[in-house]
Design a protein around this motif. Structure first.
Motif, PDB file in Angstrom:
ATOM      1  N   ALA A 177       1.572  -8.596   6.748  1.00  0.00           N
ATOM      2  CA  ALA A 177       0.588  -9.655   6.954  1.00  0.00           C
ATOM      3  C   ALA A 177      -0.755  -9.255   6.344  1.00  0.00           C
ATOM      4  O   ALA A 177      -1.455 -10.078   5.737  1.00  0.00           O
ATOM      5  N   HIS A 178      -1.105  -7.979   6.480  1.00  0.00           N
ATOM      6  CA  HIS A 178      -2.351  -7.478   5.891  1.00  0.00           C
ATOM      7  C   HIS A 178      -2.277  -7.501   4.365  1.00  0.00           C
ATOM      8  O   HIS A 178      -3.232  -7.891   3.687  1.00  0.00           O
ATOM      9  N   LEU A 179      -1.141  -7.095   3.803  1.00  0.00           N
ATOM     10  CA  LEU A 179      -0.977  -7.064   2.348  1.00  0.00           C
ATOM     11  C   LEU A 179      -1.118  -8.456   1.733  1.00  0.00           C
ATOM     12  O   LEU A 179      -1.594  -8.587   0.596  1.00  0.00           O
ATOM     13  N   ALA A 180      -0.713  -9.466   2.471  1.00  0.00           N
ATOM     14  CA  ALA A 180      -0.772 -10.829   1.944  1.00  0.00           C
ATOM     15  C   ALA A 180      -2.197 -11.260   1.617  1.00  0.00           C
ATOM     16  O   ALA A 180      -2.408 -12.119   0.754  1.00  0.00           O
ATOM     17  N   SER A 181      -3.192 -10.650   2.283  1.00  0.00           N
ATOM     18  CA  SER A 181      -4.583 -11.060   2.076  1.00  0.00           C
ATOM     19  C   SER A 181      -5.472  -9.949   1.527  1.00  0.00           C
ATOM     20  O   SER A 181      -6.662 -10.153   1.357  1.00  0.00           O
ATOM     21  N   CYS A 182      -4.899  -8.780   1.226  1.00  0.00           N
ATOM     22  CA  CYS A 182      -5.719  -7.640   0.793  1.00  0.00           C
ATOM     23  C   CYS A 182      -5.271  -7.154  -0.587  1.00  0.00           C
ATOM     24  O   CYS A 182      -4.237  -6.499  -0.713  1.00  0.00           O
ATOM     25  N   VAL A 183      -6.041  -7.479  -1.606  1.00  0.00           N
ATOM     26  CA  VAL A 183      -5.710  -7.075  -2.978  1.00  0.00           C
ATOM     27  C   VAL A 183      -5.769  -5.560  -3.126  1.00  0.00           C
ATOM     28  O   VAL A 183      -4.918  -4.955  -3.789  1.00  0.00           O
ATOM     29  N   ALA A 184      -6.756  -4.915  -2.508  1.00  0.00           N
ATOM     30  CA  ALA A 184      -6.919  -3.465  -2.642  1.00  0.00           C
ATOM     31  C   ALA A 184      -5.700  -2.717  -2.124  1.00  0.00           C
ATOM     32  O   ALA A 184      -5.205  -1.776  -2.762  1.00  0.00           O
ATOM     33  N   CYS A 185      -5.180  -3.146  -0.987  1.00  0.00           N
ATOM     34  CA  CYS A 185      -4.008  -2.471  -0.427  1.00  0.00           C
ATOM     35  C   CYS A 185      -2.750  -2.776  -1.235  1.00  0.00           C
ATOM     36  O   CYS A 185      -1.877  -1.920  -1.372  1.00  0.00           O
ATOM     37  N   ARG A 186      -2.657  -3.989  -1.798  1.00  0.00           N
ATOM     38  CA  ARG A 186      -1.507  -4.283  -2.660  1.00  0.00           C
ATOM     39  C   ARG A 186      -1.526  -3.411  -3.903  1.00  0.00           C
ATOM     40  O   ARG A 186      -0.495  -2.914  -4.345  1.00  0.00           O
ATOM     41  N   ASP A 187      -2.729  -3.197  -4.465  1.00  0.00           N
ATOM     42  CA  ASP A 187      -2.838  -2.320  -5.632  1.00  0.00           C
ATOM     43  C   ASP A 187      -2.439  -0.894  -5.278  1.00  0.00           C
ATOM     44  O   ASP A 187      -1.740  -0.222  -6.043  1.00  0.00           O
ATOM     45  N   GLU A 188      -2.890  -0.413  -4.115  1.00  0.00           N
ATOM     46  CA  GLU A 188      -2.538   0.944  -3.719  1.00  0.00           C
ATOM     47  C   GLU A 188      -1.050   1.061  -3.427  1.00  0.00           C
ATOM     48  O   GLU A 188      -0.412   2.054  -3.787  1.00  0.00           O
ATOM     49  N   LEU A 189      -0.474   0.038  -2.804  1.00  0.00           N
ATOM     50  CA  LEU A 189       0.963   0.053  -2.529  1.00  0.00           C
ATOM     51  C   LEU A 189       1.760   0.149  -3.828  1.00  0.00           C
ATOM     52  O   LEU A 189       2.761   0.862  -3.904  1.00  0.00           O
ATOM     53  N   SER A 190       1.303  -0.543  -4.865  1.00  0.00           N
ATOM     54  CA  SER A 190       1.994  -0.494  -6.157  1.00  0.00           C
ATOM     55  C   SER A 190       2.015   0.921  -6.708  1.00  0.00           C
ATOM     56  O   SER A 190       2.997   1.372  -7.284  1.00  0.00           O
ATOM     57  N   SER A 191       0.904   1.667  -6.497  1.00  0.00           N
ATOM     58  CA  SER A 191       0.852   3.042  -7.005  1.00  0.00           C
ATOM     59  C   SER A 191       1.794   3.964  -6.251  1.00  0.00           C
ATOM     60  O   SER A 191       2.189   5.010  -6.766  1.00  0.00           O
ATOM     61  N   PHE A 192       2.187   3.581  -5.007  1.00  0.00           N
ATOM     62  CA  PHE A 192       3.096   4.411  -4.221  1.00  0.00           C
ATOM     63  C   PHE A 192       4.556   4.125  -4.545  1.00  0.00           C
ATOM     64  O   PHE A 192       5.449   4.733  -3.968  1.00  0.00           O
ATOM     65  N   ALA A 193       4.816   3.176  -5.454  1.00  0.00           N
ATOM     66  CA  ALA A 193       6.205   2.816  -5.753  1.00  0.00           C
ATOM     67  C   ALA A 193       6.996   3.998  -6.289  1.00  0.00           C
ATOM     68  O   ALA A 193       8.217   4.040  -6.186  1.00  0.00           O
TER      69      ALA A 193
END
Length: 220
Positions: free
Chosen positions: A30-46
């Motif tokens: 739910a947080h990722l849906a509205s947070c670009v910064a966390c989505r970008d960081e999540l992508s780096s953890f792939a």
């Protein structure tokens, strides 16, 4: 950033590895849906699951012990630290450096079982074909590494809502998540990912929506 944001950010590593409860996972999503910064960081953890899987395979083959519980925090912090120190460099250099730091963290904990090749083989750019019902286009750069394959996607005209996942699919049908990212206003995305599947065993790369619809697939 708010305390709630910081708390969610600290759970991204466990989210990538599937270590959260159903309730915590729902809260993070739910947080990722509205947070670009966390989505970008999540992508780096792939890259983290692939690196861990590769390291565990190496440990198992060498009859060594299972990775200690402190491995994930060290690995996640290594990726975060490297991302913050190389932001001024080109994207490709940032990916290579971050992967080196992450692999070094694994090697430190596992007594040097991960080796890096300073001169990886690079394949020519591979075109991607849109699935029926989509007008997207793109290409994939696939580079062989000692631990697997790096994947760089250059994509155009993606749907402008929702999230996307890149899957690496081996010739024998094995699938690994290589990257995850959110939509952009113009449908343009350049995505860095990785898989533990060796380049010689990699059959194709697929880009799918969060609901599982195939958008693009590499053309062999």
């Amino acid at each position: 950033m708010s305390p709630e944001h910081d708390a969610m950010r600290l759970q991204l590593g466990a989210y990538v590895l599937g270590g959260l409860s159903a309730a915590d996972r729902a809260a993070v999503e739910a947080h990722l849906a509205s947070c670009v910064a966390c989505r970008d960081e999540l992508s780096s953890f792939a890259v983290v699951p692939a690196l861990l899987a590769r390291a565990r395979d190496t440990v198992r083959d060498s009859a060594a012990a299972e990775p200690p519980p402190e491995l994930l925090p060290r690995l996640v912090e290594a990726v975060r630290a490297e991302r913050s120190t190389v932001r001024r460099h080109a994207r490709r250099l940032r990916l290579a450096t971050a992967l080196t730091a992450a692999a070094a963290a694994v090697a430190l904990v596992l007594s040097g079982v991960v080796l890096l090749d300073p001169f990886p083989d690079r394949d020519p750019t591979t075109p991607m074909t849109a699935a029926q019902g989509f007008t997207a286009s793109g290409s994939a750069e696939l580079e062989a590494r000692p631990w697997g394959t790096t994947i760089v996607l250059d994509l155009w005209h993606l749907p402008r809502d929702g999230r996307f996942v890149a899957w690496a699919v081996a010739a024998d049908g094995r699938r690994e998540q290589a990257a995850i990212w959110g939509s952009t206003p113009n449908g343009r995305a350049r995505v860095d990912g990785a898989t533990s599947i060796p380049r010689t065993e990699l059959g194709r790369v697929e880009v799918v929506t969060e609901t599982g619809q195939t958008v693009l697939v590499t053309t062999t």
